[in-house]
Design a protein around this motif. Structure first.
Motif, PDB file in Angstrom:
ATOM      1  N   VAL A 120       7.084  -0.817  -9.470  1.00 44.43           N
ATOM      2  CA  VAL A 120       8.456  -0.935  -8.972  1.00 44.43           C
ATOM      3  C   VAL A 120       9.394   0.001  -9.731  1.00 44.43           C
ATOM      4  O   VAL A 120      10.291   0.605  -9.155  1.00 44.43           O
ATOM      5  N   THR A 121       9.155   0.150 -11.039  1.00 48.49           N
ATOM      6  CA  THR A 121      10.021   1.032 -11.823  1.00 48.49           C
ATOM      7  C   THR A 121       9.895   2.481 -11.355  1.00 48.49           C
ATOM      8  O   THR A 121      10.896   3.201 -11.232  1.00 48.49           O
ATOM      9  N   ILE A 122       8.677   2.885 -11.083  1.00 46.23           N
ATOM     10  CA  ILE A 122       8.487   4.256 -10.609  1.00 46.23           C
ATOM     11  C   ILE A 122       9.232   4.464  -9.290  1.00 46.23           C
ATOM     12  O   ILE A 122       9.961   5.435  -9.104  1.00 46.23           O
ATOM     13  N   LEU A 123       9.083   3.480  -8.400  1.00 45.34           N
ATOM     14  CA  LEU A 123       9.773   3.584  -7.112  1.00 45.34           C
ATOM     15  C   LEU A 123      11.284   3.584  -7.308  1.00 45.34           C
ATOM     16  O   LEU A 123      12.010   4.314  -6.644  1.00 45.34           O
ATOM     17  N   ASN A 124      11.724   2.762  -8.236  1.00 51.71           N
ATOM     18  CA  ASN A 124      13.156   2.652  -8.500  1.00 51.71           C
ATOM     19  C   ASN A 124      13.732   3.993  -8.931  1.00 51.71           C
ATOM     20  O   ASN A 124      14.741   4.454  -8.406  1.00 51.71           O
TER      21      ASN A 124
ATOM     22  N   ALA B 140      -0.722  -6.947  -2.556  1.00 47.19           N
ATOM     23  CA  ALA B 140      -0.152  -7.907  -1.616  1.00 47.19           C
ATOM     24  C   ALA B 140       1.305  -8.222  -1.952  1.00 47.19           C
ATOM     25  O   ALA B 140       2.178  -8.296  -1.075  1.00 47.19           O
ATOM     26  N   VAL B 141       1.553  -8.414  -3.263  1.00 47.46           N
ATOM     27  CA  VAL B 141       2.928  -8.716  -3.682  1.00 47.46           C
ATOM     28  C   VAL B 141       3.859  -7.570  -3.315  1.00 47.46           C
ATOM     29  O   VAL B 141       4.923  -7.778  -2.729  1.00 47.46           O
ATOM     30  N   LEU B 142       3.450  -6.358  -3.612  1.00 49.50           N
ATOM     31  CA  LEU B 142       4.327  -5.222  -3.336  1.00 49.50           C
ATOM     32  C   LEU B 142       4.551  -5.048  -1.840  1.00 49.50           C
ATOM     33  O   LEU B 142       5.659  -4.710  -1.410  1.00 49.50           O
ATOM     34  N   ALA B 143       3.515  -5.294  -1.046  1.00 53.02           N
ATOM     35  CA  ALA B 143       3.671  -5.164   0.403  1.00 53.02           C
ATOM     36  C   ALA B 143       4.757  -6.104   0.916  1.00 53.02           C
ATOM     37  O   ALA B 143       5.625  -5.710   1.691  1.00 53.02           O
ATOM     38  N   GLY B 144       4.706  -7.368   0.443  1.00 53.39           N
ATOM     39  CA  GLY B 144       5.711  -8.329   0.880  1.00 53.39           C
ATOM     40  C   GLY B 144       7.063  -8.028   0.268  1.00 53.39           C
ATOM     41  O   GLY B 144       8.098  -8.031   0.935  1.00 53.39           O
TER      42      GLY B 144
END
Lengths: 577, 241
Positions: A211-215, A97-101
């Motif tokens: 988030v780090t992977i996405l970054n 949920a946090v990542l979606a927002g």
């Protein structure tokens, strides 16, 4: 390690139950795999796109709802008492949920939070209502964080610290929601004791990893492409006004800004640094030589040379403690002529990425291509103009015939002279093709051309000449004097209400260096238009002088408004061979 | 009856040629020969000729602009354009209320026809010839140290006339012009505030009332311009006061 695990197992505080920690770490490990797969999928690109279609939104909604629901599915139930429905979960539901927002905005966050919340509610247990409300609010909250970030800085979207802070806030909020729905205060306390630390730590680690992977992915993929394109676009423009120190400086700064390469430099074809930016500039400065032998090799072999810093190292000829260690040396060449060299350096501790290597070679190719284009354009302009000035202007011819016909009635001898001059001009135009003429020939051509003008304007135009006799044999580009004098009449003296005077002065200023000045008494030259362009005629003469004798010679203009305009040609004293 | 003409051409040879062609027409008399638009304006006012022969390409100027520089109520001679320029000048020439158009070099037959047209126009005016255009001026031609200087009307603070002539006053300098106050009043947005002054309304900073119904204008650059009683009323109306 064993000791540590044992210690953990023997811990029997309700806050630090080892079983719950292992459960949550398991979940995070699975999430990690999902995050990795997601970052490699095309769906990830949707997050960095600007506008999404309905289908894209649905896909993102599905992915994050799946992640969030998996958080509940994978969680182990923790019984609070032997009663069937009296249990809770240590789960990683809020990460989804946090990542979606956090990544997709308030709408996506709320939708995912609501979905995962409903799923959680259906599972039942003591914290079903708190879980439902908490997850929904979590999605909304992180959506708000997204809005704040977008307003401030897009790049913060991939900052793991903000993600962790958001997750922690969400988790604490969820724990607070336990109180109103618990049957007693003691039960709430027990619930909090069991779940708080494992969920806080587990969810934080999970969100940070995700988030780090996405970054990493974002930086290596999308932004790299964007910055390369941005750079390419800039570099195309920068050479529009030719390859000089100013352009080199702009190129160097752009490459360094976009690629973060430690040091970027450009040298001219004589190994002199034209521009340099980055580390090591304390002893590598504009005008110095740098890596002369390597540049020589690159120029001779006309290929890119790469010094990887391991097998071979860049040897600084000046300082032993030079930080520059690995290097890429790419010649900038047009049709086999090397005009400059692009150099990229990295220090000892930094690895020279393959991507930067490819980029450096690409940039060198692009610059070479641009140089070729601008040289061709210049040559084309010169060729076109040669054609233009070689042709006798029809206006000129019409005026000449009018003048001759008017003179004929009163002075047939003068009319005959004028016709002879006109015939001379015509002949000269037929056999054009000589690149150069002597000053004497140029003056003769000018006289013939002006004879018509002088007859037309009578005493309203005077031409004065002072030429050092020994300069008569010096050579200059053909047809270079007449357009300048014609300019002085057309844009200068013809606007005067008093007689116009044009003075042509040729003199030697130093051994083998001469000046030819064309000065009028009008002072009508407009420097505002001239800053970008001296006018087609004049810049053409300038270009042809430089082409013939070299860059240090050429044309310059000096103007005192309403007093005079002086056009000066600086040339080497070179006699016709 | 004698027909007075002025020849306007920047080339002395071309003037000679015209004078020569006119010799055979004894009823025509050359009262002046001019080499630029400014002296032409002056000479036209002085001599009020019946006709002018006008060259188009002249120093810093298009001969057609001469027609724009004349105020509507001024004396307007018949115009014969003589030019070596492109033939599309001819189209413009007729649109400008020009009587005839002669390309250079001038053929005698063609010249005689133009002369005939002038004669018949004078003895028997034909309304078919369109009047001079009444166009707004985009530039005011001035003379400054023997050079032609073009001033945009919006850059002018005010215009004043004294015994020496008419001066266009800008922020830092003033320039002599051959245009009359009447021409500029009609053909620019400049507003008459005194028998001897025009003011640029956009440059008014202050309007200070004085005794006896007079006033004074302070311009944006701090210059003062008198306003007379008669024009003060009109000025106030124009400014909506």
């Amino acid at each position: 390690m064993d000791f540590f695990i044992q210690k953990l197992y023997t811990l029997d505080s309700p806050w630090l139950n080892s079983e719950h920690f292992f459960s949550i770490f398991q979940q995070v490990a699975i999430l990690f795999v999902i995050a990795f797969l997601f970052s490699r999928s095309s769906a990830f690109q949707l997050l960095v796109k600007n506008s999404l279609r309905k289908r894209d939104w649905l896909l993102l909604y599905g992915i994050f709802s799946f992640i969030s629901i998996m958080g509940s599915v994978l969680a182990t139930n923790v019984p609070l008492s032997p009663e069937e429905h009296h249990w809770t979960q240590v789960d990683s539901r809020s990460i989804g949920a946090v990542l979606a927002g956090f990544l997709g905005g308030p709408v996506l966050g709320t939708a995912v939070g609501l979905t995962a919340g409903i799923y959680r509610y259906n599972l039942g247990g003591a914290t079903d209502m708190a879980g439902f409300l908490g997850t929904t609010l979590t999605g909304m909250l992180s959506g708000l964080v997204y809005l704040l970030m977008v307003r401030k800085n897009q790049a913060m979207r991939f900052d793991w610290k903000i993600a962790v802070a958001t997750v922690c806030t969400a988790e604490l909020m969820m724990k607070a929601l336990v109180f109103p729905f618990a049957s007693s205060f003691n039960e709430a306390l027990a619930l909090i004791q069991i779940t708080t630390l494992p969920s806080l730590i587990g969810n934080s680690i999970g969100a940070a990893l995700f988030v780090t992977i996405l970054n990493d992915r974002e930086r290596s993929g999308a932004s790299y492409t964007t910055s390369a394109l941005h750079m390419a676009k800039y570099l195309v423009d920068v050479l529009k006004y030719g390859f000089n120190e100013q352009a080199a400086k702009k190129i160097v700064n752009t490459i360094r800004k976009e690629t973060r390469i430690a040091t970027v430099a450009i040298t001219d074809h004589r190994n002199k640094i034209m521009a340099i930016s980055g580390i090591g500039t304390d002893h590598h400065q504009v005008g110095d030589e740098i890596a002369a032998d390597l540049i020589q090799k690159a120029i001779e072999q006309q290929r890119v040379i790469f010094i990887d810093g391991n097998a071979h190292q860049f040897q600084c000829p000046i300082a032993t403690n030079c930080p520059l260690h690995s290097a890429l040396i790419a010649p900038l060449a047009v049709d086999g002529n090397v005009l400059g060299v692009l150099l990229l350096f990295e220090p000892k501790r930094r690895f020279f990425p393959k991507l930067n290597r490819a980029l450096g070679e690409g940039v060198a190719d692009l610059l070479s291509e641009q140089m070729r284009l601008s040289i061709y354009q210049e040559q084309l302009a010169i060729a076109e103009h040669k054609l233009l000035i070689a042709q006798i202007n029809p206006h000129y011819l019409a005026n000449a015939l009018n003048t001759v016909s008017a003179v004929m009635r009163t002075d047939t001898t003068r009319a005959k002279e004028l016709l002879a001059k006109l015939a001379f001009l015509m002949r000269k135009n037929i056999k054009q093709g000589n690149e150069t003429s002597t000053l004497e020939q140029e003056l003769e051509h000018l006289d013939a051309h002006l004879s018509i003008e002088l007859t037309r304007y009578g005493d309203k135009l005077q031409i004065e000449k002072s030429i050092e006799p020994e300069l008569m044999n010096t050579i200059l580009p053909s047809f270079s004097l007449q357009p300048i004098v014609e300019n002085a009449i057309k844009h200068g003296t013809s606007r005067l209400l008093i007689p116009g005077i044009i003075h042509i002065h040729a003199y030697q200023i130093a051994n083998r260096l001469i000046r030819i000045e064309i000065k009028d008494n009008a002072g009508q030259y407009q420097p505002t238009q001239a800053s970008t362009n001296k006018g087609v005629g004049m810049s053409n003469v300038d270009g042809r002088i430089k082409e013939l004798f070299g860059g240090q010679y050429g044309l310059s203009v000096d103007c005192e408004p309403n007093q005079y305009t002086t056009v000066t040609l600086t040339l080497p004293f070179r006699k016709q061979s | 009856m004698t027909i007075n003409v002025i020849l306007i051409d920047d080339e002395p040879l071309a003037q000679q040629e015209l004078a020569y062609l006119l010799e055979r027409h004894t009823d025509f008399q050359i009262v002046a020969q001019c080499e630029d638009v400014f002296s032409a304006l002056r000479k036209i006012r002085e001599h009020k000729p019946d006709a002018i022969f006008l060259d188009i390409i002249m120093p810093g100027h298009d001969g057609f602009t001469l027609l724009d520089y004349m105020a509507p109520e001024e004396h307007h001679p018949h115009v014969v354009v003589v030019t070596g320029g492109e033939s599309d000048f001819a189209v413009r020439a007729y649109a400008q209320g020009v009587l005839d158009y002669l390309p250079k070099p001038i053929e005698e037959d063609r010249f005689d026809k133009a002369i005939e047209r002038i004669r018949s126009q004078i003895s028997n005016p034909d309304t078919e010839v369109s009047p001079y255009p009444d166009r707004m001026l985009e530039i005011i031609p001035c003379i400054f140290s023997n050079r032609i200087k073009f001033i945009k009307p919006e850059d002018i603070q005010y215009v004043r006339s004294d015994t020496r002539g008419i001066y266009v006053v800008c922020t830092d300098k003033e320039y002599y012009t051959e245009l009359t106050l009447a021409t500029m009043e009609v053909k620019t947005e400049l507003f008459r505030c005194h028998r001897q002054n025009l003011i640029n309304l956009a440059q008014i900073d202050e309007l200070i009332p004085l005794e006896n119904g007079l006033a004074e204008i302070k311009t944006n650059s701090g210059q003062s311009v008198p306003v007379s009683r008669h024009y003060l009323k009109l000025l106030k109306e124009r400014l909506g006061m």
